[in-house]
Design an enzyme around this catalytic site. Structure first.
Site, PDB file in Angstrom:
ATOM      1  N   HIS A  72       0.832  -1.203   0.000  1.00 46.63           N
ATOM      2  CA  HIS A  72       0.000   0.000   0.000  1.00 46.63           C
ATOM      3  C   HIS A  72       0.866   1.252   0.000  1.00 46.63           C
ATOM      4  CE1 HIS A  72      -4.029  -1.789   1.592  1.00 46.63           C
ATOM      5  NE2 HIS A  72      -3.532  -2.453   0.575  1.00 46.63           N
ATOM      6  N   TYR A 201      -9.211   5.078   7.707  1.00 45.97           N
ATOM      7  CA  TYR A 201      -9.391   5.427   9.115  1.00 45.97           C
ATOM      8  C   TYR A 201     -10.446   6.528   9.149  1.00 45.97           C
ATOM      9  CZ  TYR A 201      -5.139   2.841  10.310  1.00 45.97           C
ATOM     10  OH  TYR A 201      -4.211   1.843  10.505  1.00 45.97           O
ATOM     11  N   PRO A 293      -4.425  -0.581  18.869  1.00 47.34           N
ATOM     12  CA  PRO A 293      -4.121  -0.948  17.478  1.00 47.34           C
ATOM     13  C   PRO A 293      -4.275   0.181  16.451  1.00 47.34           C
ATOM     14  CG  PRO A 293      -6.159  -1.996  18.205  1.00 47.34           C
ATOM     15  CD  PRO A 293      -5.594  -1.309  19.388  1.00 47.34           C
ATOM     16  N   LYS A 297       0.994  -0.632  15.349  1.00 43.35           N
ATOM     17  CA  LYS A 297       2.405  -0.704  15.751  1.00 43.35           C
ATOM     18  C   LYS A 297       2.802  -1.958  16.526  1.00 43.35           C
ATOM     19  CE  LYS A 297       4.162   2.882  13.967  1.00 43.35           C
ATOM     20  NZ  LYS A 297       4.012   2.323  12.633  1.00 43.35           N
ATOM     21  N   TYR A 385       3.737   6.314  10.866  1.00 42.89           N
ATOM     22  CA  TYR A 385       2.917   5.161  10.491  1.00 42.89           C
ATOM     23  C   TYR A 385       3.749   4.141   9.695  1.00 42.89           C
ATOM     24  CZ  TYR A 385      -1.228   2.526   9.057  1.00 42.89           C
ATOM     25  OH  TYR A 385      -2.143   1.533   8.871  1.00 42.89           O
TER      26      TYR A 385
HETATM   27  P1  RFL Z   1       1.867 -12.730  21.134  1.00 40.07           P
HETATM   28  O1  RFL Z   1       1.460 -12.745  19.706  1.00 40.07           O
HETATM   29  O2  RFL Z   1       0.836 -12.454  22.172  1.00 40.07           O
HETATM   30  O3  RFL Z   1       2.553 -14.129  21.433  1.00 40.07           O
HETATM   31  C1  RFL Z   1       2.840 -14.556  22.746  1.00 40.07           C
HETATM   32  C2  RFL Z   1       2.842 -16.070  22.778  1.00 40.07           C
HETATM   33  O4  RFL Z   1       3.232 -16.530  24.068  1.00 40.07           O
HETATM   34  C3  RFL Z   1       2.422 -17.619  24.439  1.00 40.07           C
HETATM   35  N1  RFL Z   1       2.467 -17.743  25.919  1.00 40.07           N
HETATM   36  C4  RFL Z   1       3.170 -18.691  26.571  1.00 40.07           C
HETATM   37  N2  RFL Z   1       3.936 -19.701  26.124  1.00 40.07           N
HETATM   38  C5  RFL Z   1       4.530 -20.507  27.049  1.00 40.07           C
HETATM   39  N3  RFL Z   1       4.365 -20.356  28.392  1.00 40.07           N
HETATM   40  C6  RFL Z   1       3.595 -19.355  28.881  1.00 40.07           C
HETATM   41  N4  RFL Z   1       3.445 -19.202  30.200  1.00 40.07           N
HETATM   42  C7  RFL Z   1       2.965 -18.467  27.957  1.00 40.07           C
HETATM   43  N5  RFL Z   1       2.147 -17.377  28.082  1.00 40.07           N
HETATM   44  C8  RFL Z   1       1.857 -16.953  26.834  1.00 40.07           C
HETATM   45  C9  RFL Z   1       1.055 -17.268  23.870  1.00 40.07           C
HETATM   46  O5  RFL Z   1       0.231 -18.422  23.703  1.00 40.07           O
HETATM   47  C10 RFL Z   1       1.447 -16.649  22.540  1.00 40.07           C
HETATM   48  O6  RFL Z   1       1.517 -17.594  21.487  1.00 40.07           O
HETATM   49  O7  RFL Z   1       3.053 -11.685  21.399  1.00 40.07           O
HETATM   50  P2  RFL Z   1       4.256 -11.211  20.419  1.00 40.07           P
HETATM   51  O8  RFL Z   1       4.949 -12.376  19.794  1.00 40.07           O
HETATM   52  O9  RFL Z   1       5.017 -10.231  21.222  1.00 40.07           O
HETATM   53  O10 RFL Z   1       3.528 -10.438  19.207  1.00 40.07           O
HETATM   54  C11 RFL Z   1       2.859  -9.225  19.401  1.00 40.07           C
HETATM   55  C12 RFL Z   1       1.662  -9.108  18.448  1.00 40.07           C
HETATM   56  O11 RFL Z   1       0.885 -10.276  18.524  1.00 40.07           O
HETATM   57  C13 RFL Z   1       0.776  -7.884  18.760  1.00 40.07           C
HETATM   58  O12 RFL Z   1       1.560  -6.780  19.135  1.00 40.07           O
HETATM   59  C14 RFL Z   1      -0.079  -7.442  17.539  1.00 40.07           C
HETATM   60  O13 RFL Z   1      -0.992  -8.424  17.176  1.00 40.07           O
HETATM   61  C15 RFL Z   1      -0.823  -6.126  17.833  1.00 40.07           C
HETATM   62  N6  RFL Z   1      -1.721  -5.692  16.741  1.00 40.07           N
HETATM   63  C16 RFL Z   1      -1.229  -5.083  15.605  1.00 40.07           C
HETATM   64  N7  RFL Z   1       0.101  -4.886  15.463  1.00 40.07           N
HETATM   65  C17 RFL Z   1       0.599  -4.339  14.312  1.00 40.07           C
HETATM   66  O14 RFL Z   1       1.819  -4.146  14.225  1.00 40.07           O
HETATM   67  N8  RFL Z   1      -0.216  -4.004  13.249  1.00 40.07           N
HETATM   68  C18 RFL Z   1      -1.542  -4.198  13.299  1.00 40.07           C
HETATM   69  O15 RFL Z   1      -2.222  -3.932  12.305  1.00 40.07           O
HETATM   70  C19 RFL Z   1      -2.113  -4.699  14.522  1.00 40.07           C
HETATM   71  N9  RFL Z   1      -3.432  -4.900  14.629  1.00 40.07           N
HETATM   72  C20 RFL Z   1      -3.096  -5.923  16.832  1.00 40.07           C
HETATM   73  C21 RFL Z   1      -3.939  -5.502  15.754  1.00 40.07           C
HETATM   74  C22 RFL Z   1      -3.645  -6.560  17.943  1.00 40.07           C
HETATM   75  C23 RFL Z   1      -5.017  -6.754  18.011  1.00 40.07           C
HETATM   76  N10 RFL Z   1      -5.514  -7.421  19.165  1.00 40.07           N
HETATM   77  C24 RFL Z   1      -6.407  -8.505  19.102  1.00 40.07           C
HETATM   78  C25 RFL Z   1      -4.891  -7.183  20.452  1.00 40.07           C
HETATM   79  C26 RFL Z   1      -5.293  -5.685  15.811  1.00 40.07           C
HETATM   80  C27 RFL Z   1      -5.854  -6.281  16.950  1.00 40.07           C
HETATM   81  C28 RFL Z   1      -7.354  -6.408  16.983  1.00 40.07           C
HETATM   82  C1  PHB Z   2      -5.600  -4.942  10.544  1.00 37.30           C
HETATM   83  O1  PHB Z   2      -5.512  -5.140   9.318  1.00 37.30           O
HETATM   84  O2  PHB Z   2      -5.996  -5.821  11.321  1.00 37.30           O
HETATM   85  C2  PHB Z   2      -5.225  -3.614  11.102  1.00 37.30           C
HETATM   86  C3  PHB Z   2      -4.692  -2.664  10.260  1.00 37.30           C
HETATM   87  C4  PHB Z   2      -4.364  -1.417  10.763  1.00 37.30           C
HETATM   88  C5  PHB Z   2      -4.585  -1.141  12.102  1.00 37.30           C
HETATM   89  C6  PHB Z   2      -5.116  -2.104  12.942  1.00 37.30           C
HETATM   90  C7  PHB Z   2      -5.443  -3.348  12.438  1.00 37.30           C
HETATM   91  O3  PHB Z   2      -4.290   0.093  12.586  1.00 37.30           O
END
Ligand code: RFL
Ligand code: PHB
Length: 392
Positions: A72, A201, A293, A297, A385
């Site tokens: 994008h 957005y 989110p 980031k 961003y």
């Molecule tokens: P994770 O992905 O939470 O992985 C942690 C892992 O640790 C395991 N775990 C354990 N394993 C062993 N022993 C234990 N005691 C444990 N406790 C936990 C868990 O099962 C899991 O598998 O952390 P990590 O690797 O640091 O990754 C971070 C990302 O997942 C997170 O920051 C992003 O998903 C946030 N986020 C977004 N980030 C972006 O950069 N761009 C996005 O567009 C974006 N959109 C989002 C998001 C997060 C969202 N939610 C649901 C919070 C959109 C949403 C809706």
């Molecule tokens: C997504 O595609 O899930 C997404 C994209 C941008 C955001 C948050 C989530 O700021």
């Protein structure tokens, strides 16, 4: 069991670190509490900074990302029934972002790890990290119905926000900073072609909405909802009607509707734990910090931490020097705070104040208008961003 680096958590942070260490020739073991299917299906992020794409490419994990990722050139801001394009390459000297789901990154990294990587144990839950201050910390974990131990030179807590690693820091060592927001996101996946080429957005009168996507056939959308919202109170028609209202503009544009295949509510929080290291225990990704989110980031920050850590371990392996491991926390935290600030500002600018504070609502529109009118203000948004440069 014994290894050099014990990694707790098989999310994007833990899996990418394992990949980098494997390529450097450092042995490690990944303990993941959940099963493979669960970690591969967990719906989360989708927007990748250029640096994240480069990091995955550099460790040989970008084959499918390059074929299927959607590049994008910017995002669209919508408010007061008008659209405003923020052109990233023009404003940042050529940077772009890529849409590729976190679920797919995890699948790609798991496949590589199981093919030729160091051990990745699913359903292996870390219970406690013993002696993190010593030169040989031990992780106690539960696997195949019995308690086992993993002795390590280093332990890396990649276990997300609800893991156990952060709690291992003695209270006098760490300090945390937190902010909760008075709203949540209702996120959906729908089997319908996206109604846009770029992410939208939108600051609608009733609140925020985001249009993202997963593929040319699958849309991902989010709606601002009150905290404590039950997704069951939002039948599909109600969701589509509210999305259509928040994205509405005076120009000709239609939101395509389709079958909703997933629906979940996520609260919004900022959290930073300082420092990110205690003895031989280092935190990375959501285990150390989370952001709302709105700035996309979270995953990108997790990958940045791992890039810094990967380099520090490579240096340690090559020369025996711990200098980069000693500065790890400092190196990461500056970037973490910049992303925390940006995510906070984006969130506050785009969400309706639940208490109906008219002064604040008016200021939000003034901020948005400034971005639409000033190249300088738009360039600041685009730089943050698309990702601030990582100095490693
Ligand atoms: P994770 O992905 O939470 O992985 C942690 C892992 O640790 C395991 N775990 C354990 N394993 C062993 N022993 C234990 N005691 C444990 N406790 C936990 C868990 O099962 C899991 O598998 O952390 P990590 O690797 O640091 O990754 C971070 C990302 O997942 C997170 O920051 C992003 O998903 C946030 N986020 C977004 N980030 C972006 O950069 N761009 C996005 O567009 C974006 N959109 C989002 C998001 C997060 C969202 N939610 C649901 C919070 C959109 C949403 C809706
Ligand atoms: C997504 O595609 O899930 C997404 C994209 C941008 C955001 C948050 C989530 O700021």
């Amino acid at each position: 069991m014994r290894t050099t680096v014990g990694i707790i958590g098989g999310g994007p942070a833990g899996l990418l670190l394992a990949r980098l260490l494997h390529r450097t020739g450092i042995d490690c073991v990944v303990l993941e509490a959940r099963n493979r299917e669960y970690v591969e299906q967990r719906q989360r992020a989708g927007m990748l900074e250029q640096g994240t794409v480069d990091a995955l490419r550099a460790c040989g994990a970008a084959e499918r990302l390059e074929a299927e990722g959607l590049v994008h050139q910017g995002i669209e801001l919508r408010f007061e029934r008008e659209r405003h394009h923020i052109d990233f390459p023009a404003l940042t000297g050529g940077r772009t972002v890529t849409i590729y789901a976190q679920t797919e990154i995890v699948k790609d990294l798991v496949a590589l790890q199981l093919a030729d990587g160091p051990p990745l144990l699913f359903e292996a839950e870390a219970l406690e990290i013993e002696k993190p201050e010593s030169s040989s910390p031990v992780v106690r974990f539960l696997h195949e119905g019995r308690e086992q131990t993993l002795s390590c030179d280093w332990v890396i807590g990649c276990d997300g926000f609800h893991g156990i690693s952060r709690d291992t820091f003695p209270p006098e060592v760490g300090r945390s900073y937190a902010h909760d927001y008075p709203y949540s996101w209702l996120g959906i996946l729908a089997d319908v072609a996206p109604s846009c080429d770029e992410l939208i957005y939108a600051r609608g009168e009733n609140g925020f909405a985001l249009h993202s996507m997963r593929s040319p056939h699958v849309s991902r959308l989010y709606l601002q909802v009150p905290n404590g919202t039950d997704p069951d109170d939002w039948p599909d028609e109600r969701i589509w009607d509210e999305l259509a209202a928040r994205f509405a503009i005076d120009a000709d544009w239609t939101l395509h509707r389709g079958p909703i295949t997933a629906k979940a509510v996520t609260p919004m929080r900022s959290y930073v734990h300082e420092p990110m290291r205690h003895g031989r225990l280092l935190l990375a990704g959501d285990a150390a910090h989370i952001v709302p989110p709105t700035g996309a980031k979270g995953l990108n920050l997790a990958v940045s931490d791992i890039r810094v850590l990967g380099r520090a371990f490579a240096e340690w392996h090559r020369t025996g020097s711990e200098q980069l491991l000693d500065t790890y926390s400092e190196m990461c935290l500056e970037r973490v705070w910049q992303a925390t600030r940006f995510s906070y500002d984006m969130t506050k600018m785009l969400h309706a104040q639940p208490d109906g504070d008219v002064f604040e609502n008016r200021l939000q529109l003034t901020r948005l208008r400034r971005i639409a009118a000033s190249r300088h203000a738009a360039a600041e948004l685009a730089a943050n961003y698309s990702g601030l440069p990582l100095m490693i």
